[in-house]
Design a protein around this motif. Structure first.
Motif, PDB file in Angstrom:
ATOM      1  N   ASN A   1      42.958  44.861  46.028  1.00  0.00           N
ATOM      2  CA  ASN A   1      42.300  43.594  45.674  1.00  0.00           C
ATOM      3  C   ASN A   1      43.095  42.397  46.185  1.00  0.00           C
ATOM      4  O   ASN A   1      42.535  41.449  46.754  1.00  0.00           O
ATOM      5  CB  ASN A   1      42.139  43.490  44.149  1.00  0.00           C
TER       6      ASN A   1
ATOM      7  N   LYS B   1      34.006  38.896  50.464  1.00  0.00           N
ATOM      8  CA  LYS B   1      35.027  39.268  49.480  1.00  0.00           C
ATOM      9  C   LYS B   1      34.385  40.021  48.315  1.00  0.00           C
ATOM     10  O   LYS B   1      34.893  41.063  47.868  1.00  0.00           O
ATOM     11  CB  LYS B   1      35.743  38.012  48.977  1.00  0.00           C
ATOM     12  N   GLN B   2      33.249  39.510  47.829  1.00  0.00           N
ATOM     13  CA  GLN B   2      32.584  40.157  46.694  1.00  0.00           C
ATOM     14  C   GLN B   2      32.041  41.539  47.066  1.00  0.00           C
ATOM     15  O   GLN B   2      32.108  42.485  46.273  1.00  0.00           O
ATOM     16  CB  GLN B   2      31.456  39.272  46.162  1.00  0.00           C
TER      17      GLN B   2
ATOM     18  N   GLU C   1      33.345  34.249  50.797  1.00  0.00           N
ATOM     19  CA  GLU C   1      33.202  34.674  49.405  1.00  0.00           C
ATOM     20  C   GLU C   1      32.240  35.857  49.291  1.00  0.00           C
ATOM     21  O   GLU C   1      32.457  36.784  48.503  1.00  0.00           O
ATOM     22  CB  GLU C   1      32.724  33.510  48.535  1.00  0.00           C
TER      23      GLU C   1
ATOM     24  N   LYS D   1      34.990  43.800  47.005  1.00  0.00           N
ATOM     25  CA  LYS D   1      35.610  44.011  45.710  1.00  0.00           C
ATOM     26  C   LYS D   1      34.826  44.981  44.833  1.00  0.00           C
ATOM     27  O   LYS D   1      35.404  45.653  43.967  1.00  0.00           O
ATOM     28  CB  LYS D   1      35.768  42.677  44.982  1.00  0.00           C
TER      29      LYS D   1
ATOM     30  N   LEU E   1      40.982  37.189  53.121  1.00  0.00           N
ATOM     31  CA  LEU E   1      39.767  36.381  53.143  1.00  0.00           C
ATOM     32  C   LEU E   1      40.003  34.978  52.577  1.00  0.00           C
ATOM     33  O   LEU E   1      39.080  34.339  52.088  1.00  0.00           O
ATOM     34  CB  LEU E   1      38.652  37.093  52.381  1.00  0.00           C
ATOM     35  N   ASP E   2      41.247  34.542  52.654  1.00  0.00           N
ATOM     36  CA  ASP E   2      41.567  33.162  52.284  1.00  0.00           C
ATOM     37  C   ASP E   2      40.857  32.216  53.256  1.00  0.00           C
ATOM     38  O   ASP E   2      41.025  32.306  54.469  1.00  0.00           O
ATOM     39  CB  ASP E   2      43.080  32.952  52.347  1.00  0.00           C
TER      40      ASP E   2
ATOM     41  N   VAL F   1      42.688  42.010  49.940  1.00  0.00           N
ATOM     42  CA  VAL F   1      41.404  41.403  50.316  1.00  0.00           C
ATOM     43  C   VAL F   1      41.428  39.901  50.048  1.00  0.00           C
ATOM     44  O   VAL F   1      40.973  39.105  50.882  1.00  0.00           O
ATOM     45  CB  VAL F   1      40.251  42.086  49.556  1.00  0.00           C
ATOM     46  N   ASN F   2      41.962  39.495  48.898  1.00  0.00           N
ATOM     47  CA  ASN F   2      42.046  38.061  48.581  1.00  0.00           C
ATOM     48  C   ASN F   2      42.855  37.305  49.626  1.00  0.00           C
ATOM     49  O   ASN F   2      42.486  36.205  50.051  1.00  0.00           O
ATOM     50  CB  ASN F   2      42.684  37.868  47.196  1.00  0.00           C
TER      51      ASN F   2
END
Length: 531
Positions: free
Chosen positions: A57, A13-14, A10, A17, A64-65, A60-61
């Motif tokens: 986006n 990911k942030q 997470e 993003k 990075l699952d 990336v989601n």
């Protein structure tokens, strides 16, 4: 599922993003009506830039699952894959924004749009520069000072590159782009077509090999590393192992920035290596360098082939009925040669020589020996073989050929006698039914010993019906058969015992040159006599 892993995923990911949101946010400030009117043909490039930016986006989601990450056995490989797959769309964003900036920079009414596109480009570049430190599951924190330092250096380098003349014309060439990513192929195709290059595409390595076999005009290959069917390294190995494609320059491209991988590619024959995303200035520079090297290489090969044609023309076009011959160079220019000068229907002078070394220097020394031999035998009727041998030795020894020399068998043949001198050469083979004889060297190679010390005694063989004589270079006896064994003297002997002179030479040729892909380690020359 590891809570630490979930938190780490997470966090990464942030951190990714934030710059991605900045990139997509800038599109809201663009005057798209003004932009589309100005770009016209480039409108499609803009739509691709925008679409890829907004899809980043989702990319990336997906990458990075946490479930996917948790199921991976090798976290290092997982990190590399995530970086690689993020660099693909970043490559598209950076590439298309650079092309748009080139179109917009000279238009005053596009200054606002130019500045916004420039910000999109800068954000994408910065994200790419930080990607290795951001996507890192082994540490809790990235070294922000180091990242900032790297980013500052990157910006400085970008400023330096913008000062370079990117408008320098590049010679036109025919390219093959090999990449399984549609966006990357599309960007490279647009980039190259803007410079009037001809472009072919392949979505995997297997298709690339088919295109190479079908298209005879490919001059440069841009080759992605990670692909299905055949990866880039396998395609590179295929090309460098082929006589047809080994001289085509290859620029490897990959989102993986691993020094060991770069080294392996260069060692395997790649001409250059580019990491995604591409800097257009560097890409231009590498392409121009490869084209220039290809043009120079083609010119050199053309000159060498021309030299080979001239050299081949120096070989006798007609031979007496009782003489057969073969000559195949290991390189385009041969250091082996033979010549036969007919004096009348029943007599001739002959020479077979093997110059030390191979290539152009050997070919030059061969031409020297050939010209001396031709001049003497064509202008003098009764020169002895010993005098002919001594004269050629003196001419070579008295001139500086940087330590080069030649082994040779020279001789004269008439209706009754075969007279010859063997100057440091392979033994000459004599076959008469089951009677086998070898005639060894009776003197040193030509060009080594001073004329006052040079001795090479001539020998005579009385001619008999069905007598076969074979003079050959060590490229014949040390040549490799298809099973990997050397032919050796015994192999030549066995062939001449069972066949006539012409059939023997044909068989030896087929044994040693069994496919177009065979790379001869030495020149192959054989002179046969049958009475």
């Amino acid at each position: 599922m590891s809570e630490e892993l979930r938190i780490k995923a997470e966090t990464i990911k942030q951190s990714l993003k934030a710059p991605i949101d900045s990139i997509t946010g800038y599109f809201g400030f663009l005057n798209e009506d003004s932009l589309s009117e100005f770009l016209q043909e480039g409108a499609e490039d803009y739509e691709k830039l925008k679409q890829t930016s907004f899809e980043l986006n989702d990319t990336v989601n997906d990458l990075l699952d946490v479930e996917k990450i948790n199921s991976s056995d090798n976290k290092d490989e997982m990190e590399k894959k995530i970086r690689h797959d993020i660099r693909n769309p970043l490559n598209v964003i950076i590439g298309f924004s650079e092309m748009m900036l080139e179109d917009l920079e000279s238009e005053e009414n596009q200054l606002e749009n130019f500045g916004i596109i420039e910000n999109i480009h800068s954000e994408a570049k910065a994200l790419n520069d930080q990607l290795s430190s951001l996507v890192n599951f082994s540490t809790n924190k990235s070294d922000s000072s180091s990242s900032k330092s790297n980013l500052d250096i990157s910006k400085i380098m970008d400023l330096i590159e913008t000062k370079k003349n990117t408008k320098e014309p590049i010679p036109k060439a025919t390219f093959l782009i090999v990449d399984d990513n549609d966006s990357n192929r599309n960007f490279l195709k647009q980039f190259l077509k803007r410079q009037s290059h001809v472009v072919h595409e392949a979505s995997n390595g297997k298709i690339a090999c088919d295109v190479l076999n079908q298209e005879g005009s490919i001059e440069i290959v841009l080759l992605d590393m990670i692909m299905p069917e055949m990866n880039g390294f396998e395609v590179l190995s295929f090309m460098k192992g082929s006589n047809s494609f080994k001289d085509i320059p290859v620029i490897m491209i990959s989102g993986l920035q691993e020094s060991e991988l770069v080294t392996k590619c260069i060692e395997a024959g790649a001409d250059d290596y580019l990491s995604k995303p591409f800097n257009s200035t560097i890409l231009n520079s590498r392409i121009k360098s490869c084209i220039d090297k290809k043009r120079l290489r083609d010119k050199e090969l053309s000159e060498i082939r021309k030299g080979r044609r001239i050299q081949a023309a120096m070989m006798p076009s007609e031979l007496p009925d009782y003489v057969k011959a073969i000559n195949f160079p290991a390189k385009n220019i041969s250091g082996d040669f033979y010549d036969v000068v007919k004096k009348d229907n029943n007599s001739c002078y002959f020479i077979l020589a093997d110059v030390s070394g191979k290539g152009v220097h050997a070919g030059m020394l061969m031409s020297k020996i050939s010209s001396i031999f031709s001049y003497i035998t064509e202008n003098f009727s009764d020169v002895s073989v010993e005098d002919l041998t001594r004269t050629i030795n003196h001419e070579l020894q008295s001139k500086s050929f940087e330590g080069m020399f030649a082994t040779a068998v020279l001789g004269h043949c008439d209706e009754r006698t075969f007279t010859f001198c063997n100057a440091g050469h392979e033994p000459m083979l004599s076959v008469l039914g089951d009677e086998i004889n070898y005639y060894k060297s009776s003197g040193p190679p030509l060009g080594v010993v001073d004329k006052n010390l040079f001795i090479c005694q001539e020998e005579k063989i009385e001619l008999k019906r069905n007598l076969k004589l074979a003079i050959y270079t060590d490229g014949v006896t040390e040549g490799y058969k298809e099973n990997g064994d050397m032919l050796e003297s015994k192999g030549v002997e066995d062939i001449f015992k069972e066949n006539n002179c012409q059939d023997s030479i044909d068989k030896i040729r087929n044994i040693l040159i069994y496919s177009n892909e065979v790379k001869l380690h030495d020149d192959i020359t054989l002179l046969g006599f049958e009475f």
